[in-house]
Scaffold this motif. Structure first.
Motif, PDB file in Angstrom:
ATOM      1  N   ALA A 236      44.331  67.404  68.917  1.00 22.37           N
ATOM      2  CA  ALA A 236      44.834  67.999  70.212  1.00 22.37           C
ATOM      3  C   ALA A 236      43.702  68.837  70.785  1.00 22.37           C
ATOM      4  O   ALA A 236      44.064  70.005  71.230  1.00 22.37           O
ATOM      5  CB  ALA A 236      46.264  68.256  70.329  1.00 22.37           C
ATOM      6  N   PHE A 237      42.492  68.274  71.021  1.00 22.62           N
ATOM      7  CA  PHE A 237      41.488  69.091  71.520  1.00 22.62           C
ATOM      8  C   PHE A 237      41.473  69.878  72.808  1.00 22.62           C
ATOM      9  O   PHE A 237      41.399  70.872  73.261  1.00 22.62           O
ATOM     10  CB  PHE A 237      40.228  68.571  71.341  1.00 22.62           C
ATOM     11  CG  PHE A 237      38.852  69.161  71.678  1.00 22.62           C
ATOM     12  CD1 PHE A 237      38.342  70.190  70.768  1.00 22.62           C
ATOM     13  CD2 PHE A 237      38.213  68.902  72.857  1.00 22.62           C
ATOM     14  CE1 PHE A 237      37.275  70.759  71.105  1.00 22.62           C
ATOM     15  CE2 PHE A 237      36.857  69.884  72.994  1.00 22.62           C
ATOM     16  CZ  PHE A 237      36.474  70.654  72.172  1.00 22.62           C
ATOM     17  N   GLU A 238      41.959  68.907  73.672  1.00 27.44           N
ATOM     18  CA  GLU A 238      42.273  69.253  75.042  1.00 27.44           C
ATOM     19  C   GLU A 238      43.097  70.452  75.310  1.00 27.44           C
ATOM     20  O   GLU A 238      43.088  71.253  75.889  1.00 27.44           O
ATOM     21  CB  GLU A 238      42.678  67.922  75.617  1.00 27.44           C
ATOM     22  CG  GLU A 238      42.532  68.007  77.598  1.00 27.44           C
ATOM     23  CD  GLU A 238      42.741  66.704  78.113  1.00 27.44           C
ATOM     24  OE1 GLU A 238      42.705  65.782  77.434  1.00 27.44           O
ATOM     25  OE2 GLU A 238      42.935  66.595  79.343  1.00 27.44           O
ATOM     26  N   ASP A 239      44.312  70.176  74.330  1.00 29.30           N
ATOM     27  CA  ASP A 239      45.200  71.183  74.524  1.00 29.30           C
ATOM     28  C   ASP A 239      44.536  72.547  73.989  1.00 29.30           C
ATOM     29  O   ASP A 239      44.982  73.628  74.480  1.00 29.30           O
ATOM     30  CB  ASP A 239      46.386  71.273  73.579  1.00 29.30           C
ATOM     31  CG  ASP A 239      47.173  69.689  74.136  1.00 29.30           C
ATOM     32  OD1 ASP A 239      47.092  69.607  75.212  1.00 29.30           O
ATOM     33  OD2 ASP A 239      47.860  69.391  73.472  1.00 29.30           O
ATOM     34  N   PHE A 240      43.656  72.496  73.089  1.00 29.74           N
ATOM     35  CA  PHE A 240      43.242  73.791  72.478  1.00 29.74           C
ATOM     36  C   PHE A 240      42.389  74.461  73.372  1.00 29.74           C
ATOM     37  O   PHE A 240      42.128  75.695  73.674  1.00 29.74           O
ATOM     38  CB  PHE A 240      42.288  73.240  71.124  1.00 29.74           C
ATOM     39  CG  PHE A 240      41.535  74.322  70.443  1.00 29.74           C
ATOM     40  CD1 PHE A 240      42.266  75.630  69.915  1.00 29.74           C
ATOM     41  CD2 PHE A 240      40.352  74.279  70.331  1.00 29.74           C
ATOM     42  CE1 PHE A 240      41.407  76.382  69.471  1.00 29.74           C
ATOM     43  CE2 PHE A 240      39.580  75.310  69.704  1.00 29.74           C
ATOM     44  CZ  PHE A 240      40.152  76.272  69.234  1.00 29.74           C
ATOM     45  N   VAL A 241      41.425  73.487  74.199  1.00 28.36           N
ATOM     46  CA  VAL A 241      40.532  73.969  75.198  1.00 28.36           C
ATOM     47  C   VAL A 241      41.434  74.830  76.333  1.00 28.36           C
ATOM     48  O   VAL A 241      41.027  75.849  76.697  1.00 28.36           O
ATOM     49  CB  VAL A 241      39.871  72.729  75.637  1.00 28.36           C
ATOM     50  CG1 VAL A 241      38.998  73.466  77.102  1.00 28.36           C
ATOM     51  CG2 VAL A 241      38.786  72.186  75.075  1.00 28.36           C
ATOM     52  N   THR A 242      42.526  74.333  76.651  1.00 28.92           N
ATOM     53  CA  THR A 242      43.608  74.925  77.433  1.00 28.92           C
ATOM     54  C   THR A 242      43.801  76.349  77.021  1.00 28.92           C
ATOM     55  O   THR A 242      43.974  77.083  77.494  1.00 28.92           O
ATOM     56  CB  THR A 242      44.624  74.037  77.818  1.00 28.92           C
ATOM     57  OG1 THR A 242      43.999  72.662  78.234  1.00 28.92           O
ATOM     58  CG2 THR A 242      45.333  74.517  79.050  1.00 28.92           C
ATOM     59  N   LEU A 317      33.968  67.145  79.647  1.00 23.78           N
ATOM     60  CA  LEU A 317      34.277  68.055  80.738  1.00 23.78           C
ATOM     61  C   LEU A 317      35.547  67.522  81.154  1.00 23.78           C
ATOM     62  O   LEU A 317      36.426  68.540  81.666  1.00 23.78           O
ATOM     63  CB  LEU A 317      33.196  67.242  81.679  1.00 23.78           C
ATOM     64  CG  LEU A 317      31.836  67.952  81.780  1.00 23.78           C
ATOM     65  CD1 LEU A 317      31.156  66.800  82.719  1.00 23.78           C
ATOM     66  CD2 LEU A 317      31.514  69.163  82.248  1.00 23.78           C
ATOM     67  N   ASP A 318      35.829  66.389  80.978  1.00 21.14           N
ATOM     68  CA  ASP A 318      37.341  65.905  81.064  1.00 21.14           C
ATOM     69  C   ASP A 318      38.496  66.599  80.525  1.00 21.14           C
ATOM     70  O   ASP A 318      39.486  66.578  80.682  1.00 21.14           O
ATOM     71  CB  ASP A 318      37.512  64.273  80.798  1.00 21.14           C
ATOM     72  CG  ASP A 318      36.864  63.405  81.793  1.00 21.14           C
ATOM     73  OD1 ASP A 318      36.262  64.248  82.949  1.00 21.14           O
ATOM     74  OD2 ASP A 318      36.496  62.371  81.919  1.00 21.14           O
ATOM     75  N   LYS A 319      38.030  67.196  79.333  1.00 24.60           N
ATOM     76  CA  LYS A 319      39.053  67.792  78.483  1.00 24.60           C
ATOM     77  C   LYS A 319      39.012  69.360  78.766  1.00 24.60           C
ATOM     78  O   LYS A 319      39.558  70.250  77.930  1.00 24.60           O
ATOM     79  CB  LYS A 319      38.417  67.644  76.856  1.00 24.60           C
ATOM     80  CG  LYS A 319      38.710  66.340  76.532  1.00 24.60           C
ATOM     81  CD  LYS A 319      38.494  65.987  74.962  1.00 24.60           C
ATOM     82  CE  LYS A 319      38.893  64.718  74.497  1.00 24.60           C
ATOM     83  NZ  LYS A 319      38.769  63.463  75.460  1.00 24.60           N
ATOM     84  N   GLY A 320      38.173  69.843  79.643  1.00 30.18           N
ATOM     85  CA  GLY A 320      38.288  71.091  80.245  1.00 30.18           C
ATOM     86  C   GLY A 320      36.950  71.920  79.838  1.00 30.18           C
ATOM     87  O   GLY A 320      36.870  73.019  79.908  1.00 30.18           O
ATOM     88  N   ILE A 321      35.945  71.234  79.047  1.00 24.96           N
ATOM     89  CA  ILE A 321      34.851  71.947  78.595  1.00 24.96           C
ATOM     90  C   ILE A 321      33.901  72.254  80.013  1.00 24.96           C
ATOM     91  O   ILE A 321      33.970  71.271  80.698  1.00 24.96           O
ATOM     92  CB  ILE A 321      33.891  71.109  77.707  1.00 24.96           C
ATOM     93  CG1 ILE A 321      34.884  71.106  76.425  1.00 24.96           C
ATOM     94  CG2 ILE A 321      32.606  71.683  77.369  1.00 24.96           C
ATOM     95  CD1 ILE A 321      34.945  72.191  75.600  1.00 24.96           C
TER      96      ILE A 321
END
Lengths: 679, 679
Positions: A236-242, A317-321
């Motif tokens: 859940a990388f995107e959640d981790f970025v958040t 970028l789409d994952k919040g990076i």
């Protein structure tokens, strides 16, 4: 004034944004030897030569030969001729012998028609060139070309900074990173999982050390594939970025140049399908090997491939990076498939024989020459928008074009947002799209000094957002080395602690003197309003952020030779300690200055010192800042913070306090965000 | 006072000449951990640690980990733990925190029963040990043993020099070379023939640069065989030696440790016949490879083999040779036959496979690990006068015993003559038989500083006759580097210009500023009466020739930290410039001194400077000497020479002149030859 002289038929580099019409005739003041493919200039004994960006040795480049030939070489030694970048700009600052001084009014007519002897020279060519600056002969400057094709820009003005400004007008405004990128960032090759990152974040929080980012080295990827994330270690990388963003932490992943050859891997498959990779003479894709094993290299000189690769960043970028670093883009090649096969064949002949020493060296040489072999650069080709070009002819712009791919994509994908981007390999022109870090340095005291000395060279070539791996990437650090180095890095725009797998861990919280590290990092955050403001002035004003003393006090014979002090912005000079076990250092003051000896951002003493030589005692936890007369230093008053100072935003929301030296804080022009805020 | 503490069952090294009875109990003041095999000592923040002879980094060894494990490593970098020598002596010089100062009268009772905190520690063991001097923890000194067997000598006295004297009493008087060995010597790996040598000699003569010797690197031999001469390139060698001697030139050939395996070669055959070579577990001779290709290594730990090898030098002594340098005696091993065969076998498995990156590194590692592989030291054995000992257990004394072989032979073969001898590898004790040069350094500015910093470490361990390859062995020199380096080497007992095959040639006569080189070398010759006299005082008085300021001005907080100035003998201090493009440097004067700024031996100015900090301008051709108050500096008055000053004898036959600073030349005690000459 800029004059352009064209030699031969140079391959365009994409470096220049403001075209200049070429002059007739030869470069004035220089001897031209078309057979030897050289341009030569007679230096006076007291001329200084600055420039060449990220190279070894001193700020004054005299006494060595530098080769522009981008190289992945982690041994930044005195006798190296090439590092990762080619920044082919030099500036000659004449001394008294030329009959003229810098910064002086008017002065005599210049020598050689070169406006009093002061000049800048930008040699725009994507191929290999050598700057012999008093190596072969102490007083001769020779530029030797492998291919005698180049656009040469001669810039003459009456001060070094005006020359820099002209160069910037020619090659474009410097990249500006997001504001959080001026905070502190922790990195290490070896963080393997989200939990590893959480541990870093928790440890910094526990020790109350402010920071804004954690870097992800190659291990975050799935089998080292660009634009993938290892799902096992980063579920859940995107959640981790958040989650991290909510903690105030930006994650900054690495992107490598090579694309893994793997069926089903979309980047690979798209690249092959669209012919976006560099090819061998027979038209097939080059097979090299880097971290992922066998890879193809994107053809960043092909505008379509560049556009495609740039858009790939949107996966992250789409994952919040919102930040990246581009690596291995010289390009580094551990081996090419063809050479490896050939070597394995040849190795056979050595079996069952009595190897003499010469044969043994031959055998050994076969194997050690696999890595980053320059001859491999002659075996593949680019489609340079319709023209097939052999890589070695354009080698030095490969990393530039990779970062351009990213930068152009960011402009398109997130036009309202600044994305952090810096690169290992570079060429002038890349400064429009990203900064640089100075590559794989070592935990050496001499590399603290090199860090100081590289800053102005990078700045004059346009690379304002830059910094070194604080504490050293390779080799084992020591607590005192890390502390002295940090006392330098708190002044560099990019401030990152980074180290290699297998070396001693060097996160600040791992050491007994963690309190002093906290104080140092907090001092950085207190300095942020000044650092950010001065950076923006330099970026928007086409100026420099870190300057050698010779650029400001060019008439002062002593200041001209100072190699280990820097002017940072308009107000201050720094003079870091870079010798182990030293309890202070000598400092030359070109004018009366106020010494501020910081122990913490709120504990410091001030002392006005006369111009001249001083020995300044500086304990391991002390930082000396010299405030120029008529200037002031704004500091974020962290003691007035509402809560703990966790990162950049907390610091910027603190009230300002000023240390002044016969100046009015009202007169300090402060740049905040993109605009100018008058306080 | 010397106290001896024995741990375990140490293998004797031959280092100590004056036996000391072992104490009961443990080393006072040190924590003993038999499981971790460590001894630890808590340092105060302001304690200094000196010693360890020829190692990297500063004079004050704090902040790194040093491993005694003799290594042929030409990269003398900050992060290296081992170089060619093991000189296991350290001295801890306490600061104010210990409640006592050095050189002060009486003082408080020491801490830890260690006589006020000042102590020397000599760890006598032939195996591998680590000195962690504030690396792991800034304030902890830990000695870690691979085998916990050692004789440890604790020396407590009230001054550093008395401790040095005690160490020398324990381990014997320092080697004294012939007088001509204080002259200048030219060397280069690459002089291939008598005619090459003649050209060097003629060129120096033509440029009127004095010199006394030319070195013969490996090429003088027949196929790199010890105690042979290449008849083709050196026909009538004996006549050539005579011809050179008549020219006033001593030839100094190299001797390597490995003996070529070649039928009919007498040294090889004698060695095999008498079992004088080291053997593998099965009793057969180890086959390694160095310059001659496959070799056996003499068992220098076997007294019979030592005697035999020593007598071999007579082959060259009989031809008129009176000086040698022992090389490759760590021993360096390019590869062993066994490992090479095994690697060639293993390499096979990598063929025809898709090598992943890890497999590639494995393949590459196999090949690069052939050279100087530490595991090879576990595969062969010595007959240590009746006891079979595996090499790695006695590794660090191999070079020492080689040079002892030569030294003992010279005493026997030419009892009335001093023979020049210096070695690359060493161990304390070897200082009785020869000097050292600091190995294969580089043409790096940082190595000028390292040269300065290594001198006192070597001196305190007994290695008085020492020096570096002036101008740098590896990498390309520049004219200014060579000149600044020469300005250091004119003060070191061994003064040799040496460089490697393939690097830029660096004989002084090759450069445009040959006049300035001539002046520098002539200054050396003018200084010879002083240099020789002070060397003899140090040798005969068990003292040091080159001292750190901390040894003389130990109460001066600033002097204690000076890392780039040296006291040379009783009268002078030097402060060389070691930074490129610098036109001077900072100097700390612990007392009022007279600056003598030499341009030539007869052109200089004098200026009395107060104690404190000074910036001293020094042009490329200027040498600063600081004369201590109440002292004088004798100089050979070369201007009064009867003819050209060609070498040492001409200089010594010049009348003396004196530069004085509130002193009477009559009071200068001058040592000439072995005795004392009162002027």
């Amino acid at each position: 004034m800029i004059r352009k002289y064209t030699i031969g038929n140079p391959i365009p580099t994409g470096s220049v944004v403001t075209p200049v019409k070429a002059e007739e005739g030869l470069l004035p003041g220089w001897a031209f030897d078309s057979e030897g493919k050289t341009l030569s200039y007679s230096m006076r004994e007291d001329d200084l030569v600055y420039g060449l960006g990220e190279t070894v040795r001193g700020m004054n480049k005299r006494g060595w030969i530098y080769t522009s030939n981008n190289a992945d070489d982690p041994f930044h030694l005195e006798d190296k001729r090439s590092l990762y970048a080619s920044q082919n700009f030099i500036m000659l600052i004449p001394g008294k012998l030329s009959g003229r001084q810098i910064g002086g009014e008017g002065g005599e007519a210049g020598r050689d028609g070169l406006s009093g002897g002061l000049f800048g020279l930008y040699v725009d060519t994507p191929g290999v060139i050598h700057f012999d600056i008093g190596f072969t002969d102490l007083d001769t400057l020779t530029i030797r070309f492998e291919d005698f094709d180049a656009d040469i820009y001669l810039i003459t003005e009456d001060t070094p900074r005006k020359i820099v400004k002209e160069l910037r007008a020619l090659t474009g405004r410097s990249y500006i990173p997001p504001k959080w990128a001026f905070g502190f960032g922790q990195s290490r090759w070896g963080y393997k999982s989200a939990d590893d990152i959480r541990e870093v974040v928790d440890s910094y929080r526990r020790e109350d050390i402010p920071f804004d980012s954690v870097y992800l080295d190659i291990d975050y990827m799935e089998r080292f594939k660009d634009f993938t994330v290892n799902k096992e270690n980063f579920p859940a990388f995107e959640d981790f970025v958040t989650e991290m963003k909510e903690e105030g932490v930006h994650l900054v992943p690495i992107i490598d140049a090579g694309v893994k050859i793997e069926e089903g891997y979309s980047v690979y498959e798209e690249g092959v399908r669209n012919k976006y990779f560099v090819t061998k003479e027979d038209g097939s894709e080059l097979v090299g090997a880097v971290w992922p094993g066998r890879v193809h290299f994107p053809d960043f000189l092909n505008s379509k491939a560049r556009k495609w690769f740039g858009r790939c960043y949107s996966f992250l970028l789409d994952k919040g990076i919102d930040g990246f670093w581009n690596d291995m883009n010289e390009p580094a090649i551990f081996y090419t498939e063809d050479r490896l096969n050939s070597v394995l064949e040849q190795v056979d002949q050595f079996k069952g024989r009595d190897l003499g020493v010469m044969e043994f060296w031959q055998f050994r040489g076969l194997v050690t020459s696999l890595e980053n072999n320059r001859d491999d650069y002659k075996t593949f080709y680019h489609d340079y928008d319709g023209t097939r070009v052999r890589h070695d002819k354009v080698h030095n712009i490969y990393g530039f074009q990779m970062t351009r791919a990213a930068g152009e994509a960011f402009e398109e994908l997130c036009p309202d947002k600044r994305i952090l981007m810096f690169s290992r390999s570079s060429y002038i022109g890349m400064h429009r799209y990203g900064g640089v870090w100075t590559g794989d340095n070592k935990s050496w005291w001499s590399h603290i000094k090199l860090n100081i000395q590289q800053m102005p060279g990078l700045n004059m070539c346009g690379f304002l957002y830059s910094g070194a791996d604080t504490g050293g990437f390779g080799a084992d650090t020591t607590e005192d080395l890390l502390m002295r180095w940090t006392a330098v890095s708190i002044f560099t725009p990019l401030f990152r602690n980074h180290s290699a797998l297998g070396t001693r861990s060097q996160e600040f919280y791992r050491f007994p003197k963690v309190k002093q590290f906290r104080d140092l990092v907090r001092l950085r955050y207190a300095l942020l309003p000044y650092i950010y403001s001065e950076f923006m002035k330099a970026a928007l004003g086409d100026d420099m952020y870190a300057l050698p003393l010779a650029f400001v006090y060019g008439d002062d014979e002593r200041a001209r030779r100072v190699e280990d002090q820097l002017l940072i912005g308009e107000s201050i000079m720094i003079a870091p300690v870079y010798e182990q076990n030293a309890l202070g250092r000598y400092v030359y003051l070109p004018e009366e200055m106020k010494l501020i000896r910081f122990r913490t951002d709120s504990d410091y003493d001030e002392e006005i010192l006369p111009a001249g030589d001083h020995y300044i005692p500086l304990k391991l936890n002390e930082v000396a800042v010299f405030l120029r007369k008529g200037h002031c230093l704004p500091l974020a008053d962290l003691s007035a913070a509402a809560g703990p100072v966790k990162g950049m935003e907390d610091a910027f929301s603190c009230p300002l306090k000023f240390i002044t030296f016969e100046a009015d804080p009202e007169d300090y022009v402060r740049y905040d965000d993109d605009g100018i805020t008058r306080i």
